[in-house]
Scaffold this motif. Structure first.
Motif, PDB file in Angstrom:
ATOM      1  N   GLU A   1      10.476  23.210  32.454  1.00  0.00           N
ATOM      2  CA  GLU A   1      10.340  21.497  32.976  1.00  0.00           C
ATOM      3  C   GLU A   1       9.343  21.214  33.823  1.00  0.00           C
ATOM      4  O   GLU A   1       8.980  21.887  34.392  1.00  0.00           O
ATOM      5  CB  GLU A   1      11.786  21.207  33.638  1.00  0.00           C
ATOM      6  CG  GLU A   1      11.877  19.668  33.925  1.00  0.00           C
ATOM      7  CD  GLU A   1      13.054  19.480  34.760  1.00  0.00           C
ATOM      8  OE1 GLU A   1      12.981  18.822  35.846  1.00  0.00           O
ATOM      9  OE2 GLU A   1      14.116  19.936  34.148  1.00  0.00           O
ATOM     10  N   ARG A   2       8.772  20.029  33.468  1.00  0.00           N
ATOM     11  CA  ARG A   2       7.691  19.457  34.486  1.00  0.00           C
ATOM     12  C   ARG A   2       8.057  18.009  34.992  1.00  0.00           C
ATOM     13  O   ARG A   2       8.673  17.384  34.419  1.00  0.00           O
ATOM     14  CB  ARG A   2       6.434  19.472  33.679  1.00  0.00           C
ATOM     15  CG  ARG A   2       5.795  20.933  33.201  1.00  0.00           C
ATOM     16  CD  ARG A   2       4.448  20.996  32.886  1.00  0.00           C
ATOM     17  NE  ARG A   2       3.553  21.186  33.875  1.00  0.00           N
ATOM     18  CZ  ARG A   2       2.258  20.973  33.807  1.00  0.00           C
ATOM     19  NH1 ARG A   2       1.885  20.466  32.834  1.00  0.00           N
ATOM     20  NH2 ARG A   2       1.731  21.159  34.905  1.00  0.00           N
ATOM     21  N   THR A   3       7.326  17.680  35.807  1.00  0.00           N
ATOM     22  CA  THR A   3       7.638  16.210  36.518  1.00  0.00           C
ATOM     23  C   THR A   3       6.247  15.578  36.431  1.00  0.00           C
ATOM     24  O   THR A   3       5.407  15.803  36.731  1.00  0.00           O
ATOM     25  CB  THR A   3       8.043  16.256  37.958  1.00  0.00           C
ATOM     26  OG1 THR A   3       9.309  17.051  37.884  1.00  0.00           O
ATOM     27  CG2 THR A   3       8.795  14.985  38.420  1.00  0.00           C
ATOM     28  N   VAL A   4       6.631  14.108  36.010  1.00  0.00           N
ATOM     29  CA  VAL A   4       5.374  13.285  35.933  1.00  0.00           C
ATOM     30  C   VAL A   4       4.929  12.800  37.461  1.00  0.00           C
ATOM     31  O   VAL A   4       5.763  12.344  38.358  1.00  0.00           O
ATOM     32  CB  VAL A   4       5.827  11.868  35.289  1.00  0.00           C
ATOM     33  CG1 VAL A   4       4.600  10.895  35.222  1.00  0.00           C
ATOM     34  CG2 VAL A   4       6.241  12.215  33.818  1.00  0.00           C
TER      35      VAL A   4
ATOM     36  N   SER B   1      -0.690  18.927  30.159  1.00  0.00           N
ATOM     37  CA  SER B   1      -1.191  17.825  31.074  1.00  0.00           C
ATOM     38  C   SER B   1      -1.234  18.127  32.462  1.00  0.00           C
ATOM     39  O   SER B   1      -0.418  18.724  33.098  1.00  0.00           O
ATOM     40  CB  SER B   1      -0.015  16.668  30.627  1.00  0.00           C
ATOM     41  OG  SER B   1      -0.324  15.622  31.432  1.00  0.00           O
ATOM     42  N   ARG B   2      -2.500  17.586  32.982  1.00  0.00           N
ATOM     43  CA  ARG B   2      -2.844  17.911  34.438  1.00  0.00           C
ATOM     44  C   ARG B   2      -1.998  16.591  35.157  1.00  0.00           C
ATOM     45  O   ARG B   2      -1.778  16.557  36.581  1.00  0.00           O
ATOM     46  CB  ARG B   2      -4.221  17.669  34.726  1.00  0.00           C
ATOM     47  CG  ARG B   2      -4.963  18.984  34.158  1.00  0.00           C
ATOM     48  CD  ARG B   2      -4.389  20.158  34.861  1.00  0.00           C
ATOM     49  NE  ARG B   2      -5.094  21.465  34.186  1.00  0.00           N
ATOM     50  CZ  ARG B   2      -6.231  21.869  34.977  1.00  0.00           C
ATOM     51  NH1 ARG B   2      -6.388  21.059  35.978  1.00  0.00           N
ATOM     52  NH2 ARG B   2      -6.690  23.035  34.299  1.00  0.00           N
ATOM     53  N   ASP B   3      -1.287  15.711  34.494  1.00  0.00           N
ATOM     54  CA  ASP B   3      -0.569  14.402  34.986  1.00  0.00           C
ATOM     55  C   ASP B   3       0.979  14.879  35.156  1.00  0.00           C
ATOM     56  O   ASP B   3       1.594  14.014  35.990  1.00  0.00           O
ATOM     57  CB  ASP B   3      -0.907  13.390  34.339  1.00  0.00           C
ATOM     58  CG  ASP B   3      -2.168  12.853  33.854  1.00  0.00           C
ATOM     59  OD1 ASP B   3      -2.827  12.629  34.970  1.00  0.00           O
ATOM     60  OD2 ASP B   3      -2.545  12.536  32.710  1.00  0.00           O
ATOM     61  N   LEU B   4       1.360  15.958  34.732  1.00  0.00           N
ATOM     62  CA  LEU B   4       2.635  16.659  35.070  1.00  0.00           C
ATOM     63  C   LEU B   4       2.620  17.721  36.040  1.00  0.00           C
ATOM     64  O   LEU B   4       1.618  18.500  35.787  1.00  0.00           O
ATOM     65  CB  LEU B   4       3.238  16.924  33.479  1.00  0.00           C
ATOM     66  CG  LEU B   4       3.911  15.822  32.868  1.00  0.00           C
ATOM     67  CD1 LEU B   4       3.006  14.610  32.249  1.00  0.00           C
ATOM     68  CD2 LEU B   4       4.603  16.206  31.510  1.00  0.00           C
TER      69      LEU B   4
ATOM     70  N   GLU C   1       9.377  10.930  36.421  1.00  0.00           N
ATOM     71  CA  GLU C   1      10.229  11.220  35.059  1.00  0.00           C
ATOM     72  C   GLU C   1      10.172  12.868  34.896  1.00  0.00           C
ATOM     73  O   GLU C   1       9.076  13.361  35.130  1.00  0.00           O
ATOM     74  CB  GLU C   1       9.484  10.520  33.968  1.00  0.00           C
ATOM     75  CG  GLU C   1       9.951   9.156  33.912  1.00  0.00           C
ATOM     76  CD  GLU C   1       9.669   8.275  32.512  1.00  0.00           C
ATOM     77  OE1 GLU C   1      10.491   8.518  31.742  1.00  0.00           O
ATOM     78  OE2 GLU C   1       8.655   7.492  32.280  1.00  0.00           O
ATOM     79  N   ARG C   2      11.054  13.279  34.403  1.00  0.00           N
ATOM     80  CA  ARG C   2      11.111  14.801  33.972  1.00  0.00           C
ATOM     81  C   ARG C   2      11.214  14.913  32.534  1.00  0.00           C
ATOM     82  O   ARG C   2      11.291  14.248  31.791  1.00  0.00           O
ATOM     83  CB  ARG C   2      12.458  15.251  34.462  1.00  0.00           C
ATOM     84  CG  ARG C   2      12.728  15.338  36.013  1.00  0.00           C
ATOM     85  CD  ARG C   2      14.288  15.497  36.281  1.00  0.00           C
ATOM     86  NE  ARG C   2      14.728  16.525  35.640  1.00  0.00           N
ATOM     87  CZ  ARG C   2      16.039  16.635  35.475  1.00  0.00           C
ATOM     88  NH1 ARG C   2      16.940  15.872  35.574  1.00  0.00           N
ATOM     89  NH2 ARG C   2      16.513  17.820  34.830  1.00  0.00           N
ATOM     90  N   VAL C   3      10.062  15.941  32.216  1.00  0.00           N
ATOM     91  CA  VAL C   3       9.695  16.125  31.009  1.00  0.00           C
ATOM     92  C   VAL C   3      10.014  17.811  30.724  1.00  0.00           C
ATOM     93  O   VAL C   3       9.447  18.526  31.121  1.00  0.00           O
ATOM     94  CB  VAL C   3       8.575  15.653  30.447  1.00  0.00           C
ATOM     95  CG1 VAL C   3       8.195  16.032  28.855  1.00  0.00           C
ATOM     96  CG2 VAL C   3       8.146  14.258  30.880  1.00  0.00           C
TER      97      VAL C   3
END
Length: 402
Positions: free
Chosen positions: A290-293, A55-58, A308-310
């Motif tokens: 981990e990635r962040t929104v 995802s490029r949004d994260l 948000e963290r994912v």
């Protein structure tokens, strides 16, 4: 939204020994359940983890600035700079620019030219292992083989002076210890010192290569240009440190985890290439990414808000029964690709080097001892970077060709 306290108990020794039942339980909860204790959503299926990674949004912009509140800040400047300028920790527009420059330096044939040298280094280490085997009856392939080999290979790749190669492994181990939860004050002090010393050395080495270039990656990183653009000194230093840290951990844990999985399963012999891929899949060296929104978006059918963290759980994704038949079984005949090197824009740039190291080192090991017995294995007390601190093996009867 599925929400629970402590879906993953990272402090539980039982979880660290075998996290896969807990990871399967998280996967059964559906897309992106939220762990209150960790403050992060968890992507445990292959499809969800892939979507999180792509995802490029994260984003992955460096946010783990240390020290934690109440501790002196200035002494962490170098440690933070190594991450703020690292390819792994930045997003557009910095990431595509930095990856293009680093990939351009890599593209000059550095990885494949190392194949004969990797084989030579592997045979030398195995000679030393054989001597210890004669004295001890078994040999620790982590300490004697899996750990020193990737450091020697990265040193060859970079053109690191032979007299100072003994510095690399302690620096790497000290820095990556900070990637686990709640490092001790002693671990923090060691990480700061390692970051300062490693960065200072790379600066001097790069300046020397700018005057007297050699046939190595540091020289090419100093010289690389693209439409007038070049790596800054901070970016070059961060790239060299990342190459050692990421490459060292992937290769050490990939071989150690894979050998234990394979030998414990008594799986039949297989060609080295698919055997390496199954080793990487079955017990992933990196378990969590981990990635962040960055902006409102929907991922895996879940609406997410900025901040948000994912976390993509790579080990869980690699054992998703929706993707792999009998996923807990070690089977080198598999063909479906795993996620151990990630996916998307942050797919591991060093994957070809890691694969070369693992294929050559495993092939050399099996030529030396075509059949091995697992004597004992001791797990490292970590989860994110999962591996064994000791793996003792001995040749099966009739397997020692020496």
């Amino acid at each position: 939204m599925v929400q629970a306290d402590g879906l993953l108990d990272l402090a539980d020794p039982g979880f660290r020994d075998d996290p896969y039942p807990a990871l399967a339980a998280v996967r059964d909860l559906g897309p992106l359940p939220y762990d209150d204790r960790l403050g992060v959503r968890l992507a445990a299926s292959y499809a969800d983890a892939t979507e999180v990674l792509r995802s490029r949004d994260l984003g992955r912009t460096y946010t783990l600035r240390v020290p934690r509140p109440g501790r002196p800040a200035g002494e962490w400047d170098t440690f933070n700079a190594l991450h703020e300028h690292a390819l792994l920790e930045v997003e557009a527009p910095t990431h595509p620019r930095l990856r293009r420059l680093v990939a351009s330096a890599f593209a000059r044939g550095h990885v494949e030219r190392l194949r004969p040298r990797v084989a030579e280094l592997a045979d030398g280490l195995l000679d030393a292992c054989a001597a210890r085997l004669a004295d001890e009856g078994s040999v620790d392939v982590v300490a004697g083989y899996a750990e020193p080999l990737p450091v020697l290979v990265v040193a060859e790749l970079l053109g690191w002076p032979a007299a100072d190669r003994h510095l690399l492994r302690p620096w790497s181990q000290a820095i990556v210890a900070m990637y686990e939860l709640d490092p001790t004050p002693e671990a923090e002090a060691a990480a700061r010192a390692a970051a300062d010393a490693f960065a200072a050395y790379v600066v001097e080495l790069a300046r020397e290569r700018s005057v007297r270039p050699a046939d190595d990656l540091v020289s090419d990183l100093v010289a690389v240009r693209d439409a007038g653009d070049r790596l800054s000194e901070a970016e070059l230093v961060a790239t060299v440190v990342l190459l050692l840290n990421a490459g060292h951990e992937a290769s050490v844990n990939g071989l150690g985890n894979g050998l234990v999985s394979w030998l414990a399963a008594s799986s039949p012999a297989a060609p080295v290439e698919p055997l390496v891929e199954e080793m990487l899949r079955h017990d992933a060296p990196l378990q969590l990414f981990e990635r962040t929104v960055g902006r409102p978006c929907t991922v895996a059918g879940v609406d997410l808000e900025p901040g948000e963290r994912v976390a993509a759980l790579l080990g869980a994704a690699n054992r998703d029964p929706a993707r792999f038949e009998r996923p807990d079984v070690f089977d080198p005949r598999r063909t479906a690709p795993h996620l151990s090197f990630g996916a998307g824009v942050h797919f591991c740039l060093g994957a070809p080097l890691a694969r070369l190291e693992l294929q050559v080192s495993l092939g050399a090991l099996l030529r030396r001892w075509p059949a091995l017995d697992l004597v004992s294995a001791t797990r490292r007390p970590t989860f994110v970077l999962r591996g064994w601190s000791e793996v003792r093996v001995r040749p099966s009867v009739g397997a020692d060709r020496a």
